[in-house]
Design a protein around this motif. Structure first.
Motif, mmCIF file in Angstrom:
data_model
loop_
_atom_site.group_PDB
_atom_site.id
_atom_site.type_symbol
_atom_site.label_atom_id
_atom_site.label_comp_id
_atom_site.label_asym_id
_atom_site.label_seq_id
_atom_site.Cartn_x
_atom_site.Cartn_y
_atom_site.Cartn_z
ATOM 1 N N ALA A 119 0.830 -0.920 -0.310
ATOM 2 C CA ALA A 119 0.084 0.355 -0.058
ATOM 3 C C ALA A 119 0.817 0.963 0.311
ATOM 4 C CB ALA A 119 -1.150 0.240 1.263
ATOM 5 N N GLU A 120 1.787 1.103 0.706
ATOM 6 C CA GLU A 120 3.506 2.671 1.375
ATOM 7 C C GLU A 120 3.554 2.422 -0.722
ATOM 8 O OE1 GLU A 120 4.835 2.847 4.960
ATOM 9 O OE2 GLU A 120 5.240 0.538 4.390
ATOM 10 N N LEU A 121 3.994 1.837 -1.162
ATOM 11 C CA LEU A 121 4.089 1.925 -2.257
ATOM 12 C C LEU A 121 3.608 2.266 -3.081
ATOM 13 C CD1 LEU A 121 6.767 -1.970 -2.919
ATOM 14 C CD2 LEU A 121 7.454 0.794 -2.302
ATOM 15 N N GLY A 122 2.575 1.150 -3.224
ATOM 16 C CA GLY A 122 1.179 2.081 -4.299
ATOM 17 C C GLY A 122 0.760 3.226 -4.023
ATOM 18 N N ARG A 123 1.298 3.731 -3.657
ATOM 19 C CA ARG A 123 -0.154 5.004 -3.368
ATOM 20 C C ARG A 123 1.173 6.280 -3.390
ATOM 21 N NH1 ARG A 123 -1.133 3.530 2.298
ATOM 22 N NH2 ARG A 123 0.286 4.643 4.179
ATOM 23 N N ASN A 124 2.217 6.112 -3.568
ATOM 24 C CA ASN A 124 3.351 7.103 -4.060
ATOM 25 C C ASN A 124 3.572 8.193 -4.583
ATOM 26 O OD1 ASN A 124 5.819 7.833 -5.626
ATOM 27 N ND2 ASN A 124 6.998 7.172 -2.645
ATOM 28 N N PRO A 125 2.637 9.190 -4.836
ATOM 29 C CA PRO A 125 2.067 10.086 -5.704
ATOM 30 C C PRO A 125 3.805 10.402 -6.894
ATOM 31 C CG PRO A 125 2.769 11.050 -3.876
ATOM 32 C CD PRO A 125 3.513 10.369 -3.086
ATOM 33 N N THR A 126 5.042 10.045 -7.058
ATOM 34 C CA THR A 126 5.658 9.889 -8.131
ATOM 35 C C THR A 126 5.605 8.875 -8.638
ATOM 36 O OG1 THR A 126 7.154 11.049 -6.193
ATOM 37 C CG2 THR A 126 7.711 10.174 -8.756
ATOM 38 N N VAL A 127 5.304 7.262 -7.812
ATOM 39 C CA VAL A 127 4.873 6.609 -8.369
ATOM 40 C C VAL A 127 3.499 6.623 -9.811
ATOM 41 C CG1 VAL A 127 3.943 3.686 -8.512
ATOM 42 C CG2 VAL A 127 6.137 4.592 -6.955
ATOM 43 N N LYS A 128 2.582 7.097 -9.193
ATOM 44 C CA LYS A 128 1.636 6.866 -9.683
ATOM 45 C C LYS A 128 1.589 8.252 -11.174
ATOM 46 C CE LYS A 128 -1.652 6.880 -6.186
ATOM 47 N NZ LYS A 128 -2.670 7.248 -4.781
ATOM 48 N N ASP A 129 2.364 9.071 -10.711
ATOM 49 C CA ASP A 129 3.101 9.690 -12.113
ATOM 50 C C ASP A 129 3.720 8.935 -13.173
ATOM 51 O OD1 ASP A 129 2.950 13.007 -13.329
ATOM 52 O OD2 ASP A 129 4.734 12.756 -12.957
ATOM 53 N N GLU A 130 4.687 8.242 -12.810
ATOM 54 C CA GLU A 130 5.938 7.543 -13.958
ATOM 55 C C GLU A 130 4.647 7.049 -14.559
ATOM 56 O OE1 GLU A 130 8.254 7.887 -14.360
ATOM 57 O OE2 GLU A 130 9.366 9.151 -13.455
ATOM 58 N N ILE A 131 3.414 6.338 -13.740
ATOM 59 C CA ILE A 131 2.642 4.630 -14.195
ATOM 60 C C ILE A 131 1.866 5.553 -15.440
ATOM 61 C CG2 ILE A 131 0.865 3.963 -13.881
ATOM 62 C CD1 ILE A 131 2.024 2.820 -11.117
ATOM 63 N N ALA A 132 1.023 6.630 -15.173
ATOM 64 C CA ALA A 132 0.548 7.928 -15.789
ATOM 65 C C ALA A 132 1.199 7.586 -17.389
ATOM 66 C CB ALA A 132 0.401 8.875 -15.398
ATOM 67 N N HIS A 133 2.783 8.169 -17.394
ATOM 68 C CA HIS A 133 3.107 8.295 -18.422
ATOM 69 C C HIS A 133 4.295 6.965 -18.384
ATOM 70 C CE1 HIS A 133 2.575 12.449 -16.780
ATOM 71 N NE2 HIS A 133 1.948 12.651 -17.868
ATOM 72 N N SER A 134 3.901 5.929 -18.671
ATOM 73 C CA SER A 134 4.283 4.788 -18.959
ATOM 74 C C SER A 134 4.250 4.406 -20.097
ATOM 75 C CB SER A 134 4.099 3.572 -18.020
ATOM 76 O OG SER A 134 5.070 2.628 -18.263
ATOM 77 N N ARG A 135 5.489 3.768 -20.653
ATOM 78 C CA ARG A 135 5.752 3.778 -22.271
ATOM 79 C C ARG A 135 5.304 1.923 -22.227
ATOM 80 N NH1 ARG A 135 10.747 7.163 -24.645
ATOM 81 N NH2 ARG A 135 10.468 9.338 -24.062
ATOM 82 N N GLN A 136 4.836 1.198 -20.749
ATOM 83 C CA GLN A 136 5.021 -0.134 -21.313
ATOM 84 C C GLN A 136 3.124 -0.814 -20.755
ATOM 85 O OE1 GLN A 136 6.312 -0.646 -16.684
ATOM 86 N NE2 GLN A 136 7.577 -1.882 -17.156
ATOM 87 N N ALA A 137 3.009 -1.938 -21.770
ATOM 88 C CA ALA A 137 2.172 -2.151 -22.148
ATOM 89 C C ALA A 137 1.469 -2.286 -20.525
ATOM 90 C CB ALA A 137 1.984 -3.008 -22.827
ATOM 91 N N SER A 138 2.230 -2.801 -19.902
ATOM 92 C CA SER A 138 1.411 -2.808 -18.553
ATOM 93 C C SER A 138 2.168 -2.811 -17.155
ATOM 94 C CB SER A 138 0.447 -4.078 -18.131
ATOM 95 O OG SER A 138 2.076 -4.906 -18.366
ATOM 96 N N VAL A 139 1.405 -2.586 -16.701
ATOM 97 C CA VAL A 139 2.622 -1.784 -15.204
ATOM 98 C C VAL A 139 3.507 -2.886 -14.567
ATOM 99 C CG1 VAL A 139 2.974 -0.750 -12.537
ATOM 100 C CG2 VAL A 139 1.141 -0.248 -14.435
ATOM 101 N N SER A 140 4.826 -3.253 -14.806
ATOM 102 C CA SER A 140 5.055 -4.032 -14.288
ATOM 103 C C SER A 140 6.291 -3.993 -12.576
ATOM 104 C CB SER A 140 7.087 -4.025 -14.477
ATOM 105 O OG SER A 140 8.120 -2.903 -14.439
#
Length: 343
Positions: A119-140
């Motif tokens: 939960a701590e890792l998932g709610r990290n706002p920087t991670v959320k921003d990186e996911i939003a701009h990810s170039r991957q087909a799915s989140v690794s």
């Protein structure tokens, strides 16, 4: 290699006077841009020149957090080193090393992951921003471990100060939590690093949003004068002819004014007042001239350095060796603290 840990002030406090060791770095996804320079790179040079022991990680593994493959990785790594050297980083005083070349550093990720929740890792706002701009087909899975991986980067050398932008503070707080929890569980090993925030506000890209290589809105440090002019001509402004500095309501115009002000050592409000009703064309002309003049010496140094890529490889080889010595010592200490030393 040991370090006398300090007790840094809360994140966001300029604690250079007490800093013993600093860790900072970048992902090799392309050449550094003006946002990197004004956000953190000039602070790195200042810390180095002040005599602070400095480590600079080129985080090649972390390239894979938001993309499926790491294309042209060796070229990007060398480009980062050239940008660092041109900006004033001195390999005799700053240890530059590549993430993947330091196995002991990466082994710290395993015990560190046991100290944070999903939960701590998932709610990290920087991670959320990186996911939003990810170039991957799915989140690794690597994306979610990104904050813990950065903690390993910082804590392997027991850094007590980390130059960061405002958007990186959540990552640093994860590092501080990991250090604190490890010390509470196994005994004192790690300092809780503080943050050195740049006094430069977030630098916007040519589209009026955060300057970023992945968003295609950045001006590279190594861009030519003509490339710089072309990028600035395309920059987003607005329909208002009279130029004013109003970051909340006129982000594009204000971002250009801020960039000119940083290069000229002036206040953006004063530049806006001078331009007045001359409009966006005059604004862009001033910004272009300011950027090209300010970065001309850096660009000339970089072109000269780029002529000898063998020297870049030598710098990395020597930096990797120093980082490995320190990482091995830290991992040995961690294993002893955890009761995992079986020799």
């Amino acid at each position: 290699m040991s370090v006398t840990a300090t007790h840094p002030k809360p994140p966001g406090t300029d604690d250079r006077a007490q800093a013993r060791r600093v860790l900072t770095g970048d992902r090799p996804t392309g050449r550094l841009h003006l946002g990197h320079y004004f956000g953190t790179l000039h602070n790195r040079v200042r810390l180095q020149d002040a005599g602070v022991e400095t480590y600079l990680v080129i985080a090649d593994y972390q390239v894979l957090t938001d993309r499926d493959t790491a294309d042209r990785l060796d070229e990007h790594v060398e480009d980062l080193v050239l940008d660092y050297l041109a900006a004033g980083i001195d390999p005799a005083r700053t240890t530059m090393f590549v993430h993947s070349a330091v196995p002991a550093l990466n082994q710290l990720l395993l015990p560190f992951l046991s100290l944070v929740s999903i939960a701590e890792l998932g709610r990290n706002p920087t991670v959320k921003d990186e996911i939003a701009h990810s170039r991957q087909a799915s989140v690794s899975g690597l994306m979610f471990t990104y904050p813990a991986h950065q903690a390993a980067d910082i804590l392997f050398c027991k850094a007590d100060l980390v130059p960061v932008g405002q958007d990186q503070l959540p990552h640093l707080e994860v590092t501080r939590s990991i250090a604190r929890r490890f010390n509470d569980r196994y005994g004192p090993v790690f300092p809780e690093p503080g943050a050195l925030l740049s006094d430069t506000p977030l630098l916007l890209g040519t589209d009026g949003t955060k300057m970023s290589k992945s968003r295609g809105n950045a001006i590279a440090l190594s861009a030519t004068a003509d490339e710089t002019a072309r990028l600035i001509r395309r920059a987003t402004t607005d329909a208002g002819r009279h130029i004013t500095y109003d970051p909340d309501h006129r982000p594009g115009v204000s971002g250009l004014l801020r960039l000119a002000a940083l290069c000229l050592g002036r206040k953006p409000e004063d530049i806006a007042a001078e331009i007045g009703g001359a409009g966006a064309a005059r604004l862009k002309q001033i910004v272009t001239e300011a950027v090209n003049e300010h970065f001309a010496p850096l660009r000339a140094r970089r072109a000269e350095l780029a002529a000898d890529r063998t020297a870049v490889r030598t710098i990395l080889r020597e930096g990797n060796a120093r980082a490995n010595d320190l990482a091995d010592a830290t991992l040995h200490e961690v294993r002893n603290a955890m009761g995992m030393s079986y020799a």
